[in-house]
Design an enzyme around this catalytic site. Structure first.
Site, PDB file in Angstrom:
ATOM      1  N   ASP A 185      30.298  -3.026 128.273  1.00 37.33           N
ATOM      2  CA  ASP A 185      30.415  -2.280 129.608  1.00 37.33           C
ATOM      3  C   ASP A 185      28.993  -2.007 130.168  1.00 37.33           C
ATOM      4  O   ASP A 185      28.113  -2.785 129.867  1.00 37.33           O
ATOM      5  CB  ASP A 185      31.104  -0.860 128.893  1.00 37.33           C
ATOM      6  CG  ASP A 185      29.820   0.070 128.072  1.00 37.33           C
ATOM      7  OD1 ASP A 185      28.845  -0.588 127.806  1.00 37.33           O
ATOM      8  OD2 ASP A 185      30.103   1.166 127.813  1.00 37.33           O
TER       9      ASP A 185
ATOM     10  N   CYS B 245      28.709  -2.268 123.705  1.00 38.17           N
ATOM     11  CA  CYS B 245      28.586  -1.137 124.774  1.00 38.17           C
ATOM     12  C   CYS B 245      27.378  -0.321 124.129  1.00 38.17           C
ATOM     13  O   CYS B 245      26.709  -0.932 123.396  1.00 38.17           O
ATOM     14  CB  CYS B 245      29.875  -0.149 124.357  1.00 38.17           C
ATOM     15  SG  CYS B 245      30.120   0.437 122.713  1.00 38.17           S
TER      16      CYS B 245
ATOM     17  N   THR C  36      26.566   2.102 122.056  1.00 40.01           N
ATOM     18  CA  THR C  36      26.295   2.225 120.688  1.00 40.01           C
ATOM     19  C   THR C  36      27.111   1.195 119.839  1.00 40.01           C
ATOM     20  O   THR C  36      26.720   0.785 118.524  1.00 40.01           O
ATOM     21  CB  THR C  36      27.005   3.565 120.086  1.00 40.01           C
ATOM     22  OG1 THR C  36      28.311   3.543 120.588  1.00 40.01           O
ATOM     23  CG2 THR C  36      26.117   4.747 120.651  1.00 40.01           C
TER      24      THR C  36
ATOM     25  N   HIS D 206      32.030 -11.841 103.698  1.00 44.26           N
ATOM     26  CA  HIS D 206      32.964 -11.244 102.840  1.00 44.26           C
ATOM     27  C   HIS D 206      34.153 -10.768 103.850  1.00 44.26           C
ATOM     28  O   HIS D 206      35.190 -10.564 103.303  1.00 44.26           O
ATOM     29  CB  HIS D 206      32.250  -9.855 102.266  1.00 44.26           C
ATOM     30  CG  HIS D 206      31.252 -10.266 101.223  1.00 44.26           C
ATOM     31  ND1 HIS D 206      30.832  -9.332 100.441  1.00 44.26           N
ATOM     32  CD2 HIS D 206      30.692 -11.275 100.657  1.00 44.26           C
ATOM     33  CE1 HIS D 206      30.156  -9.856  99.520  1.00 44.26           C
ATOM     34  NE2 HIS D 206      29.925 -11.002  99.680  1.00 44.26           N
TER      35      HIS D 206
ATOM     36  N   HIS E  79      37.527 -12.423  98.524  1.00 38.52           N
ATOM     37  CA  HIS E  79      37.439 -11.928  99.813  1.00 38.52           C
ATOM     38  C   HIS E  79      38.786 -12.050 100.594  1.00 38.52           C
ATOM     39  O   HIS E  79      39.194 -11.114 101.292  1.00 38.52           O
ATOM     40  CB  HIS E  79      36.029 -12.303 100.568  1.00 38.52           C
ATOM     41  CG  HIS E  79      34.928 -12.080  99.737  1.00 38.52           C
ATOM     42  ND1 HIS E  79      34.344 -10.672  99.363  1.00 38.52           N
ATOM     43  CD2 HIS E  79      33.976 -12.694  98.985  1.00 38.52           C
ATOM     44  CE1 HIS E  79      33.443 -10.826  98.414  1.00 38.52           C
ATOM     45  NE2 HIS E  79      33.131 -12.076  98.378  1.00 38.52           N
TER      46      HIS E  79
HETATM   47  C1  RB5 Z   1      28.726   4.834 127.676  1.00 41.62           C
HETATM   48  O1  RB5 Z   1      28.052   5.955 128.395  1.00 41.62           O
HETATM   49  C2  RB5 Z   1      28.734   4.673 126.114  1.00 41.62           C
HETATM   50  O2  RB5 Z   1      29.717   5.963 125.990  1.00 41.62           O
HETATM   51  C3  RB5 Z   1      29.420   3.746 125.759  1.00 41.62           C
HETATM   52  O3  RB5 Z   1      28.503   2.449 126.201  1.00 41.62           O
HETATM   53  C4  RB5 Z   1      29.815   3.526 124.317  1.00 41.62           C
HETATM   54  O4  RB5 Z   1      28.281   3.815 123.579  1.00 41.62           O
HETATM   55  C5  RB5 Z   1      30.622   4.263 123.622  1.00 41.62           C
HETATM   56  O5  RB5 Z   1      31.104   4.103 122.471  1.00 41.62           O
END
Ligand code: RB5
Length: 150
Positions: A15, A72, A74, A105, A140
């Site tokens: 993203d 993304c 996180t 694994h 596994h």
């Molecule tokens: C975008 O602001 C953020 O929410 C997205 O990149 C991600 O971290 C979502 O899990």
């Protein structure tokens, strides 16, 4: 630099929050002769991560492609989306140990990274480890087979 003995074709998606890191990983893979299919995003304009998460996960779930990378901010949202698909084993690996074990694994077929969590050099090392580490099979595989009984 990635010198991989692993997959020669990778689908990648992100993203806006991880667009910059996606471009870095894509360039590194292409420099090593890996064919990279880019599912977007193609800029830092805000977009909804499930759209690219779906595009990548569908290709893995259908068997059309064997391995993918999702990013993304996180890594959490992309993991949640991708793991809804059958046969997808998406692993959020923001460290090297997780990257290696997710292959050895769990036979992870999608690597997920948090673009706002890891630095560029660590991300490149995680990717290299993930691409080069083989699945160990054996006990596994038995455990992975149990997924399909859930
Ligand atoms: C975008 O602001 C953020 O929410 C997205 O990149 C991600 O971290 C979502 O899990």
């Amino acid at each position: 630099m990635i010198e991989t003995s692993g997959p020669r074709r990778i689908i990648i998606g992100c993203d806006h929050a991880a667009y910059r890191l996606k471009e870095i990983l894509k360039t590194a893979m292409e420099a090593q002769g890996i064919a990279v299919i880019d599912a977007g995003a193609h800029s830092e304009v805000a977009m909804d991560y499930p759209d690219t998460g779906k595009a990548v996960a569908q290709k893995i779930a259908s068997g059309e492609l064997e391995r993918g990378v999702l990013l993304c901010g996180t890594g959490l949202g992309m993991s949640m989306v991708a793991n809804r698909y059958p046969h997808v084993r998406a692993a959020l690996c923001n460290d090297l140990f997780a990257a290696a074990l997710s292959r050895r694994h769990n036979n992870a077929n999608i690597l997920v990274l948090g673009g706002r969590v890891v630095g560029d050099i660590l991300a490149l090392e995680i990717l290299k480890t993930w691409l080069e580490t083989p699945f160990e099979g054996g006990r596994h595989q038995r455990r992975l087979d149990l997924f399909d009984t859930i």
